[in-house]
Every structure is written in C-alpha cells, then in structure tokens.
Design a protein around this motif. Structure first.
Motif, PDB file in Angstrom:
ATOM      1  N   ARG A  14       1.768   2.539  -9.622  1.00  0.00           N
ATOM      2  CA  ARG A  14       0.909   3.013  -8.538  1.00  0.00           C
ATOM      3  C   ARG A  14      -0.494   3.200  -9.090  1.00  0.00           C
ATOM      4  N   TRP A  15      -1.478   2.653  -8.353  1.00  0.00           N
ATOM      5  CA  TRP A  15      -2.869   2.744  -8.784  1.00  0.00           C
ATOM      6  C   TRP A  15      -3.701   3.482  -7.742  1.00  0.00           C
ATOM      7  N   THR A  16      -4.522   4.384  -8.202  1.00  0.00           N
ATOM      8  CA  THR A  16      -5.487   5.076  -7.337  1.00  0.00           C
ATOM      9  C   THR A  16      -6.839   4.388  -7.381  1.00  0.00           C
ATOM     10  N   ASP A  17      -7.173   3.825  -8.545  1.00  0.00           N
ATOM     11  CA  ASP A  17      -8.436   3.103  -8.713  1.00  0.00           C
ATOM     12  C   ASP A  17      -8.235   1.673  -8.222  1.00  0.00           C
ATOM     13  N   THR A  18      -8.475   1.451  -6.927  1.00  0.00           N
ATOM     14  CA  THR A  18      -8.242   0.140  -6.306  1.00  0.00           C
ATOM     15  C   THR A  18      -9.561  -0.415  -5.789  1.00  0.00           C
TER      16      THR A  18
ATOM     17  N   GLU B   6       0.793   4.265   0.955  1.00  0.00           N
ATOM     18  CA  GLU B   6       0.958   5.068   2.162  1.00  0.00           C
ATOM     19  C   GLU B   6       1.998   4.462   3.105  1.00  0.00           C
TER      20      GLU B   6
ATOM     21  N   ASN C  65      -6.040   1.533 -15.971  1.00  0.00           N
ATOM     22  CA  ASN C  65      -5.386   2.102 -14.780  1.00  0.00           C
ATOM     23  C   ASN C  65      -6.008   1.583 -13.483  1.00  0.00           C
ATOM     24  N   GLN C  66      -6.411   0.335 -13.487  1.00  0.00           N
ATOM     25  CA  GLN C  66      -7.126  -0.229 -12.341  1.00  0.00           C
ATOM     26  C   GLN C  66      -6.329  -1.351 -11.681  1.00  0.00           C
TER      27      GLN C  66
ATOM     28  N   ASN D  83     -10.424   3.142  -2.309  1.00  0.00           N
ATOM     29  CA  ASN D  83     -10.015   4.548  -2.192  1.00  0.00           C
ATOM     30  C   ASN D  83      -8.685   4.678  -1.454  1.00  0.00           C
TER      31      ASN D  83
ATOM     32  N   ASP E  75      -4.382   4.094  -2.385  1.00  0.00           N
ATOM     33  CA  ASP E  75      -3.412   3.793  -3.433  1.00  0.00           C
ATOM     34  C   ASP E  75      -2.609   2.523  -3.125  1.00  0.00           C
ATOM     35  N   TYR E  76      -2.418   1.735  -4.169  1.00  0.00           N
ATOM     36  CA  TYR E  76      -1.630   0.511  -4.077  1.00  0.00           C
ATOM     37  C   TYR E  76      -0.514   0.582  -5.102  1.00  0.00           C
TER      38      TYR E  76
ATOM     39  N   TRP F  62       0.855  -1.175   0.000  1.00  0.00           N
ATOM     40  CA  TRP F  62       0.000   0.000   0.000  1.00  0.00           C
ATOM     41  C   TRP F  62       0.899   1.235   0.000  1.00  0.00           C
TER      42      TRP F  62
END
Length: 406
Positions: free
Chosen positions: A67-71, A53, A183-184, A90, A92-93, A51
């Motif tokens: 890095r993905w925001t749509d997780t 963070e 982007n998922q 919601n 980031d991974y 993750w």
C-alpha cells in the motif's frame, strides 16, 4: 434422469473471476461444481492493483500486499505543459497479495472441489445444461457460468470490428539506482523526453512503477489501449530506453510480467443460455483496465439472484435462469455506463502522445472523489454524465476538439 455430476450451478474457470463467483454461490447454499484446466491453487501470474479506498469499502483491505500513500503521475514535457513536476494524487493505492486473495476466496468455497477438465462442448436443454469434456466426462447443472476469461469460445457476442487491447511488459527487479522514489507509487509516467521523433508519432505508452522495498522495484511499460496492440518487444524496448535515458540499469530480474487483455470487448448477448462472469462477461473497465474490484462487488448480487430464482421456481429452465443472471450482471444502467466508457476510450485512442498527456492533466484536476469513482466504475449514471461533461469543459480547447473528433 440426472447425470451423476448434477449441480445447481457449474462454474468454469479457476482465476479470480471463477473463485469470486463460485465462493458466493457456495455461500448461498447452492450445490456447485467447478471445472478448470488448471488448479485453482496454481499461482496467478499477474499483479492486481486497486485504489485502497475501493477495497476498504468492501472490508477487505487486509488482502493488500503493498500500500502506497505517496502516489503520483507525470504528464509534462517542459514544453506544452509547465515543467516536469508530478501530479500528486493524495490517494492510497495498493497491490493485492495474490496468494492471500486466492486463499481467502478458496476458504469461502468451503472445500469445493475443482475438477481438472477441459470443456469441449456445451449442450442446452429445457431443464438443464450439459458440459462435455475432452476426457469424455459429462457434467450437468441447472445453469453454467463461464468464468474462463475473455478468450472463452463459448460466450456469444456481436462482432463490432477490431478490439482494442491493453498491453504491458514489466519486471520486478533490482536496479543501479531507484526508478521511483522511496515508498512511492507512479500510476502513469508519460514523460516523452526519451522518445525519438518517430516514436512520438507511434501509439503512446507510459510507465507504471512502484517501490517494493529492500531495493526491489516493479516497472512496467503499458499501452492503455490499441488495436492492434503494441507488441511485447516494442514495450520491452521502450521500457529499457526509458530507464537508460534516466541512467538506470537493470541489475537483476526477479520476475517478468506480460499482460494483454481487451478493453472494449463488446457485451455478450444477454439472452443466451450460458451465463458469464469476469472477462468472459466483458467486465474489464473500458477506461482503466481494472476488474477485480468489480468482481468482488458484483459477485454477491449475482449469486443471490441465482439462488433466489432456483428457490422460487425449481422448474425454471437453464435459459430463464441465465436471463435472470444477465439482468443482474448487466442492468440497463450498467450497460449505459459501459457504452459511455467505450465511447470515451475510442476518443482517447485517437489522441496523439501530446494530446493524451494534456487530457490526463485535465482528468486529474477533477475532484478526487469523481476521478477515483470514474476509474472504479462506481459513479451512478447521472453522476457519470455530469463528471464527463465537467471534464469536457475543464479541458484545454485542443483536448475538447479531440473529444468530439475534430
């Protein structure tokens, strides 16, 4: 008389765990030797997720290759859960750029030479530890750290029966149509609509998948934990059945990935003269399978404790040095947290496919800061207990009954 290859610390291994601890020991100004049967510059075969963070808290987010925001995750089947809509995390991974991580750790090693040796025997004495290799070469150090991995034959631990293992088969490739959105990132796709009645009664598995861009995707069929583990053949068959059910064909395979590692390996004996780090030290998270974040967080404190112990008492025995290291690596709180996670994993392994999906729906209803810290193993013990109790009371009745073994 000291052997010519005498060091403060000797590290065995050349994977992420070995590089993490060796680099921190070098930063402490210690004389370090390193042994491995493979070069530390040899490419690591598997991908490492985290993750974002968690990595940001270490100031190392630049090491992410993706890095993905749509997780999101899928747990529904349209029957016992509402619809097939995903749960959006919601959060980031990312995947490490393995070469960048490897290079960064090697640079911190300040030119440390890895000797290509296969360890045959380890001999302990009052003042030092001697490592004897197949080549006949002998190395001696104040303390030796085993970072070979969970298969190491040198670390002693209790036998508590069959060990549950996480198994996965995955491919990086090109497909007739996208297996995930643009982007998922899909953490878990547990949708069972492609499974037969017979397969629904077998140990469950899920899809872990992501978009790499340029029409390249990574898809991996994963069994969270099972004893004995699901075979590569079963996971490969399930992956192709899952894709076929969705009308997706594999057009080109760029890379295959096979993973198999223990999830509930018993903790080593904490009074043995050989110290360990990484898989050898049972540092795999029993609930999630993650470890690299823990390596990066815990290596500095372990290296500092060893350096301070050597500095304060140059005559300290190998056994006493190892005990100091074990005390830092596995504090009473970390031991208790590990036991709680192992208890939770044992309960999850008893769940059938439907119950497991319902459990994860409840789990991801926890506040994001709680479930993410749970998966990273960064919750203090009192908070971890509170979060586990909260999850129990939030869960549906049938999941609660499963949690207590009814």
């Amino acid at each position: 008389m000291k052997l010519k290859n005498f060091a403060d610390v000797l590290v065995m291994g050349a994977g992420p765990a070995a590089l993490c601890i060796a680099s921190e020991l070098v930063q402490q100004g210690l004389k370090v030797e390193a042994l491995a049967s493979n070069s530390p510059e040899a490419p690591w075969p598997n991908t490492y997720g985290i993750w974002a963070e968690e990595l940001e808290s270490l100031g190392m987010e630049s090491l992410l290759g993706y890095r993905w925001t749509d997780t999101l995750s899928y747990f529904g089947d349209g029957k016992d859960l509402v619809g097939l809509e995903p749960i959006k995390h919601n959060f980031d991974y990312g995947l490490f750029d393995s070469l960048s991580l490897q290079k960064a750790l090697l640079e911190k090693c300040n030119g440390l030479l890895w000797r290509l040796e296969t360890v045959e025997k380890i001999v302990f004495s009052q003042t030092e530890t001697e490592v004897i290799c197949h080549s006949g070469e002998k190395y001696s150090a104040r303390i030796v750290i085993d970072a070979i991995g969970h298969k190491s034959p040198f670390i002693q631990r209790p036998n508590k029966g069959p060990v549950a293992q996480q198994a996965a088969y995955g491919i990086v490739g090109k497909f007739s149509s996208p297996p995930v959105g643009e982007n998922q990132f899909v953490l878990m796709d547990f949708r069972p609509d492609h499974l037969s009645e017979k397969q629904l009664k077998e140990p469950p598995s899920f899809l872990y998948a992501m978009d790499f861009g340029e029409n390249v995707f990574f898809v991996e069929e994963t069994s969270l934990a099972c004893a004995p583990p699901l075979s590569k053949n079963i996971l490969e068959k399930r992956l192709y059945e899952r894709l076929s059910h969705r009308g997706i064909e594999v057009k080109e395979i760029l890379h295959e990935e096979n993973c198999l590692f223990p999830m509930n390996l018993p903790l080593p004996y904490l009074d043995q003269p050989l110290l360990a780090f990484g898989g050898s030290a049972s540092m795999v998270h029993p609930a999630s399978g993650y470890m690299v974040g823990a390596l990066l967080r815990r290596a500095p404190a372990l290296a500092k404790s060893i350096a301070e112990a050597i500095d304060l008492n140059p005559s300290l025995s190998s056994l006493d040095l190892a005990k100091e290291g074990w005390k830092v690596l596995w504090t009473p709180e970390l031991v208790q947290r590990h036991r709680l996670y192992q208890f939770g994993l044992k309960r999850l392994m008893s769940f059938d496919e439907s119950l497991l999906r319902n459990f994860f729906v409840a789990f991801f209803k926890l506040p994001k800061k709680d479930w993410s810290a749970f998966l990273a193993n960064t919750l203090p013990l009192p908070k971890l207990i509170v979060v586990m109790l909260r999850l129990f009371y939030m869960a549906p009745l049938k999941v609660r009954l499963g949690m207590i073994g009814l």
